[in-house]
Design a protein around this motif. Structure first.
Motif, short mmCIF file in Angstrom:
data_model
loop_
_atom_site.label_atom_id
_atom_site.label_comp_id
_atom_site.label_asym_id
_atom_site.label_seq_id
_atom_site.Cartn_x
_atom_site.Cartn_y
_atom_site.Cartn_z
N TYR A 166 0.84 -1.20 0.00
CA TYR A 166 0.00 0.00 0.00
C TYR A 166 0.88 1.25 0.00
N GLY A 167 1.98 1.19 0.73
CA GLY A 167 2.89 2.32 0.74
C GLY A 167 3.60 2.52 -0.58
N LEU A 168 4.03 1.42 -1.20
CA LEU A 168 4.76 1.52 -2.46
C LEU A 168 3.90 2.16 -3.55
N PHE A 169 2.60 1.90 -3.51
CA PHE A 169 1.71 2.44 -4.52
C PHE A 169 1.01 3.72 -4.06
N SER A 170 1.52 4.33 -3.00
CA SER A 170 1.00 5.61 -2.50
C SER A 170 2.10 6.67 -2.59
N PRO A 171 1.72 7.93 -2.67
CA PRO A 171 2.71 9.01 -2.80
C PRO A 171 3.39 9.33 -1.47
N THR A 172 4.25 8.43 -1.03
CA THR A 172 5.03 8.64 0.20
C THR A 172 6.49 8.31 -0.07
N PRO A 173 7.44 9.11 0.41
CA PRO A 173 8.86 8.85 0.13
C PRO A 173 9.47 7.77 1.01
N ILE A 174 8.79 7.43 2.12
CA ILE A 174 9.26 6.37 3.02
C ILE A 174 8.09 5.43 3.24
N LEU A 175 8.22 4.19 2.83
CA LEU A 175 7.12 3.25 2.95
C LEU A 175 6.77 3.02 4.42
N PRO A 176 5.51 2.69 4.71
CA PRO A 176 5.10 2.41 6.10
C PRO A 176 6.05 1.41 6.76
N MET A 177 6.35 1.67 8.02
CA MET A 177 7.32 0.84 8.74
C MET A 177 6.61 0.05 9.84
N SER A 178 6.70 -1.26 9.75
CA SER A 178 6.03 -2.14 10.71
C SER A 178 6.69 -2.04 12.09
N TRP A 179 5.91 -2.36 13.10
CA TRP A 179 6.41 -2.50 14.46
C TRP A 179 6.64 -3.99 14.74
N TRP A 180 7.08 -4.38 15.91
CA TRP A 180 7.29 -5.78 16.32
C TRP A 180 8.40 -6.46 15.52
N TRP A 181 9.57 -5.83 15.51
CA TRP A 181 10.69 -6.32 14.69
C TRP A 181 11.19 -7.69 15.15
N GLU A 182 11.21 -7.96 16.48
CA GLU A 182 11.68 -9.27 16.93
C GLU A 182 10.71 -10.38 16.48
N TYR A 183 9.42 -10.10 16.57
CA TYR A 183 8.41 -11.09 16.19
C TYR A 183 8.53 -11.45 14.71
N PHE A 184 8.65 -10.43 13.87
CA PHE A 184 8.72 -10.70 12.43
C PHE A 184 10.07 -11.29 12.03
N ASP A 185 11.11 -10.97 12.77
CA ASP A 185 12.40 -11.62 12.51
C ASP A 185 12.31 -13.11 12.86
N ASN A 186 11.70 -13.41 13.99
CA ASN A 186 11.60 -14.79 14.45
C ASN A 186 10.78 -15.64 13.48
N ARG A 187 9.78 -15.02 12.83
CA ARG A 187 8.95 -15.74 11.86
C ARG A 187 9.52 -15.66 10.44
N LYS A 188 10.59 -14.90 10.28
CA LYS A 188 11.21 -14.66 8.97
C LYS A 188 10.29 -13.90 8.01
N THR A 189 9.30 -13.25 8.57
CA THR A 189 8.39 -12.45 7.75
C THR A 189 9.12 -11.29 7.08
N ASP A 190 10.11 -10.73 7.78
CA ASP A 190 10.78 -9.54 7.26
C ASP A 190 11.64 -9.83 6.03
N GLU A 191 11.87 -11.10 5.72
CA GLU A 191 12.57 -11.43 4.48
C GLU A 191 11.75 -11.02 3.25
N TYR A 192 10.47 -10.80 3.46
CA TYR A 192 9.57 -10.38 2.38
C TYR A 192 9.94 -9.00 1.83
N LEU A 193 10.71 -8.24 2.58
CA LEU A 193 11.14 -6.93 2.10
C LEU A 193 11.80 -7.01 0.72
N LYS A 194 12.45 -8.15 0.43
CA LYS A 194 13.10 -8.31 -0.87
C LYS A 194 12.12 -8.15 -2.02
N ARG A 195 10.90 -8.66 -1.84
CA ARG A 195 9.90 -8.58 -2.90
C ARG A 195 9.57 -7.12 -3.22
#
Length: 548
Positions: free
Chosen positions: A422-451
Motif C-alpha cells: 500500500y505504501g509503495l503504490f502511494s505518494p510517500t517517500p518512506i514506505l510504512p514501517m512495521s512495528w514488532w521487529w523481533e516477532y517478524f524476525d523470528n517468523r522470517k516475515t521480514d525477508e519479504y522486504l526483498k519482494r
C-alpha cells in the motif's frame, strides 16, 4: 591607587583573560577527504568553562568557505580535558562539494568570539557515495548527486532490553542477539534500506546517567553518557557500511530536575526557557557528533507527541505550546545543521492544530494500527491538505502487547505485507514501517522486504523521477487495486482479500504492449498475454506493462 595604575592593571587582567581562552593547535586526521565521507579534526585549546556542553558558556565552531564560496558553520564538540587546562575538541565534517575548502576554528565565550585559529585548507575529492537525503516530491527523496530514493524497512525501535513487559513474548524480546550488530545487517540482507530507532532511557541513552533497563550501558555522572555515545557511534558506523538510513527519534531527553534538568513535568518542558536551552544544546551536540553521517535519514523530535500531550488525561498539555516548541526547535535545527537533514515528528492518532503546517518540518507523520487498509487514503488526504510528504512511521495488525500474536499470526504476516505494498503504490517517500521487529524476525516475515524492494527499484529506475497515480478498474469489486505510471511504464497492484480464488480483468489507461506479471509471494515473474490475473485467496500480484 592611581587611575593610571588601575587602568594598566585592568588592561593586563583583560589580556591575561583573553590569553587564557586560546586555540593552541589543530590537526586534520583524515588524509584524503572525499565527498559525503567523514573528515575528522582534532582541536586543542585552553579555556575556562563551567560546562563545555553548553554553548551559552563555551562553544567551538569550524568556519569554512566551500569551493562554491558558500560559508559553512559546523558545530564542534568537546572530547576531554579540564577547564583552564589544555583540552581536546573534535570536528566531524562530510564535504558536499568537491574542491578546495578554506577553514578556521572560532572559540566563543558567552556568545562572543574570543579566539580564532590560523586559516588552513583541505581538498575534497569525488567519491562513489550518493550524499545526503533531501526532499524531492511526495513520492521520493533525492540524494545530493540527484539519485532518487524511497525508504523501505521497518522499525528497529531499540536493542533488546533486560526486562520486557510483553505478556507472551518477553523471552523473545529479551534475547541478547537483538542488537544493532545483528538487526541492521539482517535488514540490509533482506532488502531494507531504512529504519527508525529511539533515543531514550533504555536505548542510546545519551543524556541519562543510570537505570537503563539494559546491560549495554554503564552508569556515569558525565553530562553525556560515554557508553551511550560509543554505542551511537557504532550504530552510525554500521549504517554507513551497510547503506542504511535511519530516522533517529530524539525524544525529549532527560529533562527531570533530579537528573540535572529543569522541568518537573512534560507541560513545563515545552515552555520552560531553561529546558528549551538545554534541548538546543542537546541538538547542537547531536549535529556536531553525528550530523556528518549521510546515513542520518531524518531527525524525529518526538514519538507520538499526542500521547505526551494526553499523558495526564484530566489535564492535557495545550497543543499551542507543543506546536510552538516544534516550530522553535525545527527552525533552530535547520539553522545549525549544515547538511540540512530532514526533520519530522510523529503523532499516534490525534492531530495537533498547526503542527502539520510548520515550515521547517520536511514531512508529517502518524502511526496506524489495526487499520492498515486506510494507509493510502490517509497519505493522500494529509498531502492534499498540507502540501508536503506524509509518512506512516508505524503500523501493524495489532498494537496490544498483552495479546498472543501467535493466535492470529497469519493475519499479522499478511498485514505486514499489505502495508508495504500500500505504501509503495502511494505518494510517500518512506514506505510504512512495521512495528514488532523481533516477532517478524523470528517468523522470517521480514525477508519479504526483498519482494517490495525489487519492484521499488524498478519503479525508480523506470520512473526517473516521474510518478503519477493511475485509476485501475477491476471486474471484481472485492479486489483491491492501485496503479502508478512511472514515466510511461504502468505498475498495477491487485490484492484478493477474500477466501475464494478469483480470475479478474484489470483495465487502465495506457495498457498497451507486453505485460509482465509478478507474483508477490514467490517473487517470480512471467510474461502474460493480457491484463487478466489469477489470484488465490489472500494473495496479490503486480502487472508491469509498457504504455503510451
Amino acid at each position: 591607587m592611581s587611575k593610571k595604575f588601575y587602568l594598566i592593571c585592568s588592561v593586563m587582567l583583560a589580556a591575561t583573560s583573553l590569553w587564557a581562552q586560546s586555540i593552541q593547535s589543530f590537526k586534520q586526521l583524515t588524509a584524503n577527504p572525499k565527498l559525503y565521507s567523514k573528515t575528522e579534526f582534532d582541536i586543542r585549546l585552553t579555556a575556562d568553562w563551567q560546562n563545555p556542553y553548553l554553548q551559552e558558556d563555551i562553544a567551538l565552531d569550524m568556519v569554512m568557505i566551500a569551493p562554491s564560496g558558500k560559508r559553512i558553520i559546523l558545530p564542534c564538540y568537546y572530547e576531554e580535558g579540564e577547564s583552564g587546562k589544555p583540552s581536546l575538541w573534535k570536528a566531524r565534517f562530510a564535504p558536499q562539494e568537491k574542491g578546495k575548502y578554506e577553514y578556521a576554528f572560532e572559540l566563543s565565550k558567552s556568545g562572543s568570539v574570543v579566539a580564532r585559529s590560523k586559516t588552513a585548507t583541505f581538498v575534497a575529492a569525488v567519491s562513489d557515495r550518493n550524499g545526503f537525503l533531501h526532499p524531492k516530491n511526495n513520492w521520493e527523496l533525492q540524494f545530493d548527486n540527484g539519485k532518487p530514493f524511497r525508504g523501505i524497512g521497518e522499525n528497529i525501535g531499540w536493542e533488546s532490553r533486560k526486562s520486557d513487559d510483553s505478556r507472551f513474548f518477553s523471552e523473545l524480546h529479551q534475547k541478547p542477539k537483538y542488537d544493532y550488530e545483528y538487526m541492521l545487517p539482517a535488514l540490509a540482507k533482506h532488502g531494507g534500506n531504512f529504519f527508525r530507532t529511539w533515543v531514550c532511557q533504555f536505548n542510546l541513552p545519551v543524556d541519562w546517567h543510570r537505570n537503563f533497563n539494559s546491560t549495554r550501558y554503564e552508569e556515569s555522572e558525565a553530562y553525556y553518557n560515554p557508553s551511550a555515545i560509543r554505542k551511537t557511534d557504532r550504530m552510525f558506523n554500521l549504517c554507513d557500511s551497510l547503506g542504511l538510513y535511519v530516522m533517529l527519534t530524539l525524544g525529549p531527553g532527560n529533562y527531570n530536575p533530579r537528573d540535572g534538568g529543569f522541568s518537573p513535568s512534560a507541560a513545563d518542558f515545552f515552555v520552560n526557557p531553561k529546558s528549551k536551552a538545554r534541548y538546543k544544546n542537546r541538538l547542537r551536540y547531536f549535529v556536531a557528533r553525528w550530523g556528518y553521517s549521510a546515513s542520518l535519514g531524518a531527525w524525529e523530535f518526538f514519538n507520538e507527541v499526542d500521547n505526551v500531550q494526553f499523558g495526564n488525561k484530566n489535564r492535557p498539555i495545550q497543543a499551542d505550546s507543543i506546536v510552538a516548541w516544534h516550530d522553535e526547535m525545527s527552525r533552530y535545527l535547520k539553522d545549525i545543521d549544515p547538511y540540512n537533514h530532514l526533520i519530522t515528528t510523529s503523532i499516534s492518532h490525534r492531530d495537533l492544530k498547526g503542527m502539520d503546517g510548520l515550515p521547517h518540518m520536511d514531512f508529517n507523520q502518524k502511526h496506524i494500527y489495526k487499520n492498515t487498509a486506510s494507509i493510502p487514503a490517509n497519505i493522500i488526504r494529509y498531502e492534499r491538505d498540507f502540501k508536503k510528504p506524509y509518512v506512516i512511521g508505524e503500523y501493524s495488525y495489532e498494537w496490544d502487547w498483552s495479546k498472543n500474536f501467535d493466535d492470529f499470526a497469519a493475519e499479522m504476516d499478511s498485514d505486514y505485507k499489505r502495508g508495504l505494498w500500500y505504501g509503495l503504490f502511494s505518494p510517500t517517500p518512506i514506505l510504512p514501517m512495521s512495528w514488532w521487529w523481533e516477532y517478524f524476525d523470528n517468523r522470517k516475515t521480514d525477508e519479504y522486504l526483498k519482494r517490495v524492494r525489487a519492484i521499488s527499484d524498478k519503479m525508480l529506475a523506470d520512473g526517473k523521477g516521474s510518478f503519477e497515480a493511475v485509476d485501475v478498474k477491476t471486474s471484481d469489486a472485492d479486489v483491491i487495486t492501485y496503479g502508478v505510471n512511472c514515466n510511461g511504464k504502468i505498475f498495477v497492484y491487485a490484492y484478493n482479500p477474500t477466501s475464494t480464488a478469483k480470475t479478474i480483468n484489470l483495465s487502465f489507461k495506457g495498457a498497451t504492449g507486453p505485460v509482465t506479471q509478478f507474483d508477490c509471494e514467490s517473487g517470480t515473474s512471467r510474461l502474460a498475454n493480457s491484463t487478466k490475473v489469477n489470484l488465490q485467496p489472500k494473495s496479490d500480484a503486480i502487472l508491469i506493462t509498457v504504455s503510451l
